[in-house]
Write a protein that holds these residues in place. Structure first.
Motif, PDB file in Angstrom:
ATOM      1  N   LYS A  45     -35.397  22.729 -19.795  1.00 51.59           N
ATOM      2  CA  LYS A  45     -35.522  21.309 -20.383  1.00 51.59           C
ATOM      3  C   LYS A  45     -34.256  21.168 -21.287  1.00 51.59           C
ATOM      4  O   LYS A  45     -34.080  21.888 -22.071  1.00 51.59           O
ATOM      5  CB  LYS A  45     -36.946  21.299 -20.971  1.00 51.59           C
ATOM      6  N   TYR A  46     -33.493  20.073 -20.952  1.00 57.20           N
ATOM      7  CA  TYR A  46     -32.267  19.904 -21.586  1.00 57.20           C
ATOM      8  C   TYR A  46     -32.365  18.431 -22.098  1.00 57.20           C
ATOM      9  O   TYR A  46     -32.925  17.413 -21.534  1.00 57.20           O
ATOM     10  CB  TYR A  46     -30.919  20.220 -20.937  1.00 57.20           C
ATOM     11  N   LYS A  47     -31.215  18.048 -22.947  1.00 56.58           N
ATOM     12  CA  LYS A  47     -31.228  16.881 -23.207  1.00 56.58           C
ATOM     13  C   LYS A  47     -29.647  16.403 -23.504  1.00 56.58           C
ATOM     14  O   LYS A  47     -28.726  16.973 -23.675  1.00 56.58           O
ATOM     15  CB  LYS A  47     -31.811  16.630 -24.679  1.00 56.58           C
ATOM     16  N   VAL A 201     -33.321  12.855 -21.581  1.00 57.62           N
ATOM     17  CA  VAL A 201     -34.215  14.005 -21.235  1.00 57.62           C
ATOM     18  C   VAL A 201     -33.917  14.643 -19.734  1.00 57.62           C
ATOM     19  O   VAL A 201     -34.051  13.735 -18.867  1.00 57.62           O
ATOM     20  CB  VAL A 201     -35.700  14.059 -21.499  1.00 57.62           C
ATOM     21  N   TYR A 235     -33.586  21.114 -24.828  1.00 55.30           N
ATOM     22  CA  TYR A 235     -34.481  20.030 -25.422  1.00 55.30           C
ATOM     23  C   TYR A 235     -34.829  20.301 -26.873  1.00 55.30           C
ATOM     24  O   TYR A 235     -34.693  19.319 -27.521  1.00 55.30           O
ATOM     25  CB  TYR A 235     -35.454  19.923 -24.421  1.00 55.30           C
TER      26      TYR A 235
END
Length: 378
Positions: A45-47, A201, A235
């Motif tokens: 999970k990244y942003k 996101v 994230y």
């Protein structure tokens, strides 16, 4: 051992265990933060945020955010998040004290793995149709479900509740989710070029951060887009922490050393008190030696007495630390000090180890008392 010395030993160890546990529980919290940051770095999970100094996040327009999404590798699933701070939330005219209202696309539930308790998440049709619908977290639903609520009011306008998700702390303070297009058109009443999007996101699906960033840069260069201020981050990773990535480790080490220092001071005090007790009992110990007690018997007696006081004091220190930790957390309104079974076990172990180690010197001194010299003294 006289009751006076027992009380002094128990109080001394209780104070040492109390101080050590306060520091220990703070260290537990730091260790938890270190572990969570490690998990965040390993998560898919990244942003993408728009910033140039990691201390402030600048908004992106919806059209620009959609262009960035189009630059991502095909395997990556992404969504936008637009936050609004000034929405009045109510139900049947009664204000609801809830967190923030955010606008998203239709992929947020998949990316952040929301647990749907009821209904569904926002769909592409909701987004494209500017529908006045919302998905709420379970804590908001708890406020209205007793009245079979089907709508809640945002700025006085009814929004249909189409889904309820579990209240996950990873989501943050966002309690109500609406279509991002609806947020622009009906709540903010501005065009899609305005900078409401504060992050994109994404789920990188196992692709490396370096690969994703290289794809973004290459495609942006072809299209002539400027993405210099964009940052790709885990994230749940705080932007400001990138300035000092090792702060948490340093703080943990400092807390650990402080705990050792507190325990060392307590240990020296215990040795001093126990030694004073031995000097006060030289005649008694000499008499026991004269009638046949061996040095091993004397040592065992002294060690057991000090260990008993240490465990009693340790339990008192644990109880005091638990009360202070609870009051601190309640006073701050957040979980800042960790107190659990590990803390209790650590307190008992600290007390036992301190009592056992500090008893050795006084016990050895007691075993070396000359019975003849001791009995001659009045």
């Amino acid at each position: 051992m006289k009751r006076f010395y027992k009380w002094l030993l128990s109080i001394g160890i209780a104070f040492g265990v109390f101080c050590s546990l306060i520091v220990f529980t703070a260290g537990q919290t730091q260790w938890t933060m270190i572990r969570l940051k490690k998990e965040a770095l390993e998560s898919d999970k990244y942003k993408i945020i728009n910033t140039d100094n990691h201390l402030a996040i600048y908004g992106m327009g919806l059209d620009f955010a959609k262009q960035i999404q189009s630059l991502l590798p095909e395997k990556v699933v992404s969504d936008v998040m637009a936050k609004e701070f000034g929405v009045a939330v109510s139900y049947e005219g009664e204000p609801l004290m809830v967190g923030q209202v955010v606008g998203t696309g239709s992929n947020m539930a998949e990316i952040l793995e929301f647990q749907m308790i009821k209904g569904r998440y926002l769909s592409p049709r909701d987004i494209d149709g500017y529908e006045k619908v919302c998905v709420i977290k379970s804590n908001v639903y708890d406020l209205v479900r007793t009245r079979n609520a089907t709508h809640i009011d945002l700025n006085g306008e009814p929004y249909e509740i189409i889904g309820v998700i579990s209240g996950d702390e990873a989501i943050g303070e966002e309690d109500i989710f609406v279509p991002v297009t609806t947020l622009y058109k009906y709540i903010e009443k501005i065009d899609e070029r305005s900078g409401l999007i504060y992050k994109i996101v994404l789920d990188r699906k196992g692709l490396s951060e370096e690969y994703i960033w290289s794809e973004l840069g290459e495609k942006a260069g072809i299209k002539g887009m400027d993405i210099d201020r964009l940052k790709l981050l885990p994230y749940q990773y705080e932007e400001a922490s990138l300035l000092n990535g090792n702060n948490a480790v340093k703080e943990f080490l400092m807390i650990f050393l402080l705990s050792l220092m507190v325990l060392a001071v307590a240990a020296f005090n215990i040795i001093h008190i126990a030694t004073a007790s031995i000097i006060d009992r030289e005649r008694e110990i000499g008499l026991r030696t004269a009638i046949g007690a061996k040095p091993g018997h004397i040592i065992r007696q002294i060690v057991c007495e000090i260990l008993h006081c240490a465990l009693n004091g340790g339990m008192g220190g644990i109880a005091a630390a638990s009360i202070v930790n609870t009051l601190t957390n309640l006073g701050l309104g957040q979980f800042s000090l960790s107190f659990n079974a590990v803390s209790i076990a650590a307190g008992i172990l600290l007390a036992a180890m301190t009592g056992l180690i500090t008893s050795m010197l006084p016990a050895a001194r007691a075993a070396m008392i000359d019975p003849a010299a001791a009995l001659r003294e009045e």
